[in-house]
Design a protein around this motif. Sequence first.
Motif, PDB file in Angstrom:
ATOM      1  N   UNK A 220       8.237  21.368  89.770  1.00  0.00           N
ATOM      2  CA  UNK A 220       8.362  22.703  90.379  1.00  0.00           C
ATOM      3  C   UNK A 220       9.769  23.276  90.238  1.00  0.00           C
ATOM      4  N   UNK A 221      10.795  22.433  90.315  1.00  0.00           N
ATOM      5  CA  UNK A 221      12.161  22.951  90.187  1.00  0.00           C
ATOM      6  C   UNK A 221      12.409  23.485  88.776  1.00  0.00           C
ATOM      7  N   UNK A 222      11.899  22.786  87.793  1.00  0.00           N
ATOM      8  CA  UNK A 222      12.057  23.245  86.412  1.00  0.00           C
ATOM      9  C   UNK A 222      11.232  24.517  86.177  1.00  0.00           C
ATOM     10  N   UNK A 223      10.042  24.538  86.725  1.00  0.00           N
ATOM     11  CA  UNK A 223       9.181  25.720  86.580  1.00  0.00           C
ATOM     12  C   UNK A 223       9.823  26.932  87.236  1.00  0.00           C
ATOM     13  N   UNK A 224      10.487  26.714  88.356  1.00  0.00           N
ATOM     14  CA  UNK A 224      11.140  27.825  89.065  1.00  0.00           C
ATOM     15  C   UNK A 224      12.223  28.478  88.217  1.00  0.00           C
ATOM     16  N   UNK A 225      12.780  27.736  87.269  1.00  0.00           N
ATOM     17  CA  UNK A 225      13.871  28.283  86.437  1.00  0.00           C
ATOM     18  C   UNK A 225      13.369  28.975  85.178  1.00  0.00           C
ATOM     19  N   UNK A 226      12.057  28.970  84.977  1.00  0.00           N
ATOM     20  CA  UNK A 226      11.532  29.673  83.809  1.00  0.00           C
ATOM     21  C   UNK A 226      11.891  31.158  83.889  1.00  0.00           C
ATOM     22  N   UNK A 227      12.171  31.795  82.760  1.00  0.00           N
ATOM     23  CA  UNK A 227      12.457  33.241  82.790  1.00  0.00           C
ATOM     24  C   UNK A 227      11.221  34.032  83.218  1.00  0.00           C
ATOM     25  N   UNK A 228      11.435  35.011  84.047  1.00  0.00           N
ATOM     26  CA  UNK A 228      10.327  35.826  84.551  1.00  0.00           C
ATOM     27  C   UNK A 228       9.999  36.930  83.552  1.00  0.00           C
ATOM     28  N   UNK A 229       8.709  37.131  83.333  1.00  0.00           N
ATOM     29  CA  UNK A 229       8.237  38.219  82.482  1.00  0.00           C
ATOM     30  C   UNK A 229       7.452  39.168  83.377  1.00  0.00           C
ATOM     31  N   UNK A 230       8.030  40.304  83.744  1.00  0.00           N
ATOM     32  CA  UNK A 230       7.342  41.209  84.672  1.00  0.00           C
ATOM     33  C   UNK A 230       5.956  41.609  84.181  1.00  0.00           C
ATOM     34  N   UNK A 231       4.984  41.507  85.068  1.00  0.00           N
ATOM     35  CA  UNK A 231       3.630  41.948  84.768  1.00  0.00           C
ATOM     36  C   UNK A 231       2.783  40.954  84.001  1.00  0.00           C
ATOM     37  N   UNK A 232       3.367  39.806  83.593  1.00  0.00           N
ATOM     38  CA  UNK A 232       2.614  38.863  82.756  1.00  0.00           C
ATOM     39  C   UNK A 232       1.436  38.253  83.522  1.00  0.00           C
ATOM     40  N   UNK A 233       1.650  37.882  84.773  1.00  0.00           N
ATOM     41  CA  UNK A 233       0.575  37.262  85.547  1.00  0.00           C
ATOM     42  C   UNK A 233      -0.592  38.226  85.735  1.00  0.00           C
ATOM     43  N   UNK A 234      -0.308  39.428  86.184  1.00  0.00           N
ATOM     44  CA  UNK A 234      -1.374  40.399  86.445  1.00  0.00           C
ATOM     45  C   UNK A 234      -2.087  40.807  85.165  1.00  0.00           C
TER      46      UNK A 234
END
Length: 369
Positions: A220-234
């Motif tokens: 989870x700590x490594x996953x938390x540092x992934x770069x965010x891509x706005x709107x990708x989840x939705x």
Amino acid sequence: MHKTTNAMRHLDSLRIIAACAVVVLHYSDYFKDLAVGRFMIGHVWHFNLFVDLFFVVSGFVIARQYYGDVGDGAAIGRFLWRRLARIYPLHLATLAFYVAIALALSFGISHTGNPARYPLSDLPAQIFLLHAFAGERLTFNFPSWSLSAEMFCYLLFPLMVAITARRKVLVIALFALPALANTLWTVAMGTEPWADWINYGGAFRAVPAFSLGIACYLYRDRIARWPAVPGLLMSSLAAFMLLGSWLTPMAALAAIYAIAVLAIQPDCSGRETWLSMLKLDRFAPFTYSCYMLHIPVATVVITFGSRLLSFGSPEAKLVLAPLAVIILGIASVLSFRKFETPVRRYLTNLYDRRFAEPVAAPIPQREIA
């Protein structure tokens, strides 16, 4: 916008979305003799893969709650009892409802066009939650097959913890090896894709997803540092729901896994997204009751209701669909508040009084099935 939080707003939002998608899929089948029903079934068959989303979320949440608390026999017993206290009472209640129907059919009090759905010979598998291994077919309250698969994962969980406690990288093998074994079995035996396994093999279908959830917790700590891509989840969720019927079952399963991980990432980082802003997570406590009650509600409202009202045309019974949805919403809230929660607390306290230390461990606030 970033904030530090222990909440799981994205996973909780996905849980209720997944439950509603399963309802749409199964309710469409009640109208398969109509053009609209056939259209829906043809375009939402992939919604059945949302059950695998439940398995991923379950693995993550169970690891989050219990990873450090299944180190001995007493702790394992408490863990398994608490999981049974969460999932079994409502399973038993809905099973009793369908057993009553089966008895009515046996005595000629009622009739059905699908008597094979109520075989009393399938009761042992249902009662002992074995119907994801050896169920005769989809019988009684058939969505409960996933509870059998969940229970199998719960039984494996302490072993998974023991394997990964010192070398967490082994959790990757816990995901990859069952997935590979399932694939090799389908090739060797010529079965349907394992993404479609339900009453025969559904438990083994659940293991890779459950392991993926545990892996996401451990990393989870490594996953938390992934770069965010706005709107990708939705956008990924919307694309899957609208276009997923064009995918093969295994490709659709991979898409569900990806969506689950995309939801875990902002929950690990404490980041808001468009999905969390919808605040659907407020309905997450009713996910399990919605999932378990939607078929009994449809039986009463759509099946019995259409017979009682003697509609002159098949199209007329379409009016019962929104009524069933409304009643399902009410029943889900009442079930969670008036039945599931009190019974779970009673059973947990009963176990703690009998087996726990003088100061019992508190009941986790977040429960998921």
